[in-house]
Write an enzyme that holds these catalytic residues in place. Sequence first.
Site, PDB file in Angstrom:
ATOM      1  N   HIS A 121       0.860  -1.177   0.000  1.00 12.08           N
ATOM      2  CA  HIS A 121       0.000   0.000   0.000  1.00 12.08           C
ATOM      3  C   HIS A 121       0.899   1.231   0.000  1.00 12.08           C
ATOM      4  CE1 HIS A 121      -2.826   2.977   1.695  1.00 12.08           C
ATOM      5  NE2 HIS A 121      -3.810   2.149   1.404  1.00 12.08           N
ATOM      6  N   ASP A 198       3.085  -3.596   8.050  1.00 15.80           N
ATOM      7  CA  ASP A 198       1.796  -2.934   7.859  1.00 15.80           C
ATOM      8  C   ASP A 198       0.719  -3.968   8.180  1.00 15.80           C
ATOM      9  OD1 ASP A 198      -0.615  -1.978   6.884  1.00 15.80           O
ATOM     10  OD2 ASP A 198       0.113  -1.559   4.864  1.00 15.80           O
ATOM     11  N   GLN A 201      -4.494  -4.782   7.246  1.00 16.15           N
ATOM     12  CA  GLN A 201      -5.441  -5.756   6.708  1.00 16.15           C
ATOM     13  C   GLN A 201      -5.372  -7.107   7.412  1.00 16.15           C
ATOM     14  OE1 GLN A 201      -7.761  -4.976   4.621  1.00 16.15           O
ATOM     15  NE2 GLN A 201      -7.035  -2.971   3.982  1.00 16.15           N
ATOM     16  N   LYS A 224     -10.606  -0.260  10.567  1.00 15.37           N
ATOM     17  CA  LYS A 224     -10.769  -1.481   9.772  1.00 15.37           C
ATOM     18  C   LYS A 224     -11.128  -2.689  10.647  1.00 15.37           C
ATOM     19  CE  LYS A 224      -7.444   0.128   6.300  1.00 15.37           C
ATOM     20  NZ  LYS A 224      -8.362   0.437   5.192  1.00 15.37           N
ATOM     21  N   CYS A 361      -4.768   2.497  -3.676  1.00 16.04           N
ATOM     22  CA  CYS A 361      -3.523   3.014  -3.090  1.00 16.04           C
ATOM     23  C   CYS A 361      -2.380   2.016  -3.261  1.00 16.04           C
ATOM     24  CB  CYS A 361      -3.713   3.367  -1.620  1.00 16.04           C
ATOM     25  SG  CYS A 361      -4.880   4.705  -1.326  1.00 16.04           S
TER      26      CYS A 361
END
Length: 406
Positions: A121, A198, A201, A224, A361
Amino acid sequence: MDSQAIRNQFPILDQQVNDHQLVYLDSAATSQKPLPVIEAMNRYYREYNSNIHRGVHTLGTRATDAYEGARDKVRQFIGAASAKEIIYTRGTTAGLNLISYSYARANLSEGDEIVLTPMEHHANLIPWQQAAKATGATLKYIPMQKDGTIRLEDVRETVTEHTKIVAMAHVSNVLGTINPIKEVAAIAHEKGAVMVVDGAQSTPHMKIDVVDLDVDFYAFSSHKMAGPTGIGILYGKERLLENMEPFETGGEMIDFVDYYDATWKELPWKFEAGTMPIAEAVGLSAAIDFLQDVGLEKIHEHETKLARYALEQLKAIEGIQIYGPAERVGLVTFNLGDVHPHDVATVLDAEGIAIRAGHHCAQPLMKWLGVSSTARASFYLYNTTSEIDALVEGLKKTKEYFSDVL
């Protein structure tokens, strides 16, 4: 898992959009919020809205206790060793930028390497581009397989003794790929590099244990994972955070200020300048309670089943191109022939179905896929197979509508 009982906790799902029952398939962008989260934030504003830490009055004490209590709940949620390692941020992007500015710029020099993947991302790419420009370091990319996965042998070939940072998404927001973070972290550490992850997700969808993964930094967002927008978490190993200078200054992060110099508070507060998102911390705490009550293992199992069902049903549509590996989290990214993804999303919206369309993104990944944009349907604990059936019917209508270009 009782899907209907869970859905009843999300009031936004009980509505009509364009005269159709809402089918929300965009949780990878932002998840919906359950009643316990909404009510917890409402209760904060109604009953004990106040600033934190410095006030000695009752409301200030209650707000501080809730804010710091949420921090410890996050610590337990991700398996961190100490609350000192839990930094509140605005979200994943802010956390990754904090590392880029406070750690990378102080520890990189010309000739050093930052290793990434093409699936990152922009939030886990641009901060490293900027850090490289500022320090003279270079960027390297681990090659990807045709199905959007990486091989550990390629990681070993890419990470060298010059590598200082390996930064990688735990889960791709486009492909749904689950990367082998624990194994990559071990390779990074063998070469003396730090591992930055990251987790935007992954954290909402699976049990995370940062100690077991042995990552050095791990960033994720509340919005999220059934929590509010405007707040996220950066986990960092205490020994690394101790040696980092703050990214932002002023307000609550200071210890003592004189005319020409100042000192900082201890961890974690030295990285939390100004008035922090207090109500959002309360909401995040309630979201963690909600997810744990349902069970992260059950959530992951439910989403995996949805993803498999979606892949089976979508593959039956002639002309559809699906991206990513067979084993994935709960999302499916695709293109429908030559129909632009925005047109696909527009037709689906007319049917009450919300998906995401664009480059997500992740423009370098779009380039790797050979497309400019894609459509993405993403699932969470409140989604059902009947909603995937609605998506399939909507895509069939889209095919009919654009039959002249298919």
